[in-house]
Design a protein around this motif. Structure first.
Motif: not given
Ligand SMILES: Cc1cc2nc3c(=O)[nH]c(=O)nc-3n(C[C@H](O)[C@H](O)[C@H](O)COP(=O)(O)OP(=O)(O)OC[C@H]3O[C@@H](n4cnc5c(N)ncnc54)[C@H](O)[C@@H]3O)c2cc1C
Length: 392
Positions: A356-379
């Protein structure tokens, strides 16, 4: 006006909920198999975070709910002149208005189909992949000492998410048991099309997860236990999954429909065939002229409201005119006011990393963490919640 929807992809699943209010005498959905996967949840399904039913829409239940006909068959040919489809079982189906949302499959050479086995499989069709994976799991169970090597071919988001998901699933199923994992790709780097920050974060994560990476490997030939590159290199593998790009089905190029140079059905900004105004297409199967977005489920989802509205508009125009085919085609072309689809230039990618971990990719931005996975899970759950009562 008889509307036939072919393929239960993301756009059709969403459109199906709204079409009943249109002026159609009959709506038929042709798709096989009966359940269609939601791509956002596919890695989570493989990793064991979701059950099959949570990540699939039961198209028969969807059809029953919105009172249209469902035929569990694949379409094999389109005859535009006679407005008729041929299904895999030989059945012929007439249509007045046709909409296509059949997705795509990885581009596989002829030899792949000759050598295809339970151990060498394409990620799509998903149902076939899941079957082969289950067979492989059974083999692993029977041979507890086997240190099997699992490979994914393709370093796009889908390929990496698949490999990390399979790794996580095996680590949960048999804690402490050793396996080898290998990501094989033609390019020099992973995640082409994503910014360098995302690429380097993912490359680092793959190293941390002990995934052996083989870059510059242009697959020339594959046998169930061996992958061979154009430059002569080879990799011994026990289970390999092809996750490379998107290919159009042969029925598209065999039809009279305009297709793009890659063989996908060419449509205008209204998602309407550039050659046949009574044919619409959305999702991976559609190539929007002149600039088509990449093949991703997110675009199919965004196209759904435009497709829905335009099919309804066509029905209104069609029911107002009682002309023969060519006359009515001209009439609808002239009189129907259709909505235009504008693809967003950038879209947010949330790349799940097995656990339960994910990397977010948006334009030139990268973010990562368990919270990214929960965000994806919510969507993803929010998407699936649009289909209550349509799970298997
Ligand atoms: C592991 C993985 C993860 C992915 N994750 C994401 C993600 O997070 N976000 C994203 O945007 N994209 C993602 N993708 C890409 C995504 O899967 C596709 O772009 C998306 O599914 C395309 O949607 P679609 O509506 O065109 O068709 P699909 O979702 O592919 O659906 C097509 C449907 O039509 C049916 N069908 C096919 N051929 C026929 C036929 N001849 N007759 C009748 N029925 C037919 C199929 O059985 C299927 O039900 C991922 C891909 C993979 C492999």
């Amino acid at each position: 006006m008889k509307l036939v929807l072919v393929g239960g992809g993301h756009a059709h699943a969403l459109a199906a909920r709204q079409l009943a209010t249109g002026k159609f005498s009959q709506i038929t959905l042709v798709s096989a198999p009966r359940s269609t996967p939601y791509s956002g949840m596919l890695p989570g399904l493989l990793a064991g975070h979701y059950q099959f039913a949570q990540a699939h829409i039961d198209l028969k239940k969807l059809a029953d709910k919105y009172q249209f006909e469902f035929i569990e068959q694949r379409m094999s040919a389109i005859d535009c002149q006679n407005q008729q489809l041929t299904l895999d079982n030989g059945q012929q189906l007439d249509w007045d208005l046709l909409s296509l949302d059949t997705g795509s499959t990885p581009p596989l050479p002829k030899w792949f189909y000759q050598n295809e086995s339970n151990n060498l499989v394409s990620i799509k069709p998903v149902e076939k992949f899941l079957e082969c994976w289950q067979t492989f799991l059974e083999k692993l169970k029977q041979q507890p000492q086997w240190k099997a090597k699992i490979a994914v071919i393709g370093s796009g988001a889908g390929g990496i998410e698949t490999l990390l998901a399979l790794q996580y699933e095996l680590s949960q199923r048999w804690p402490g048991r050793e396996f080898e994992y290998c990501l094989i790709y033609r390019s020099s780097n992973v995640l082409a099309g994503h910014c360098s920050a995302v690429q380097s974060r993912m490359a680092k994560l793959l190293r941390q997860r002990h995934i052996h990476q083989v870059s510059g490997f242009a697959l020339k030939q594959a046998e169930p236990d061996k992958l061979i590159a154009e430059d002569g290199r080879s990799e011994l593998v026990d289970f390999s999954v092809v996750c490379t790009g998107a290919k159009a089905p042969s029925w598209a190029t065999d039809s009279e429909l305009d297709t793009c140079e890659r063989g996908f059905v060419q449509v205008n900004q209204h998602l309407q065939s550039t050659s046949h105004p009574k044919v619409f297409a959305a999702g991976d199967i559609a190539s929007i002229y002149p600039i088509s977005p990449p093949k991703a489920g997110v675009y199919a989802v965004r196209q759904a409201p435009i497709l829905t509205e335009n099919l309804k508009q066509m029905a209104v125009a069609g029911s107002d005119v009682s002309l023969n085919n060519s006359e009515s085609e001209l009439a609808v072309e002239l009189s129907v006011k259709l909505e235009s689809y504008q693809a967003q230039q950038h879209f947010l990618s949330l790349l799940s990393c097995g656990d339960r971990y994910a990397i977010a990719s948006w334009r030139n931005l990268a973010l990562q963490g368990r919270w990214v996975w929960y965000w994806k899970d919510y969507i993803d759950r929010k998407f699936m919640n649009q289909f209550p009562g349509t799970r298997l």
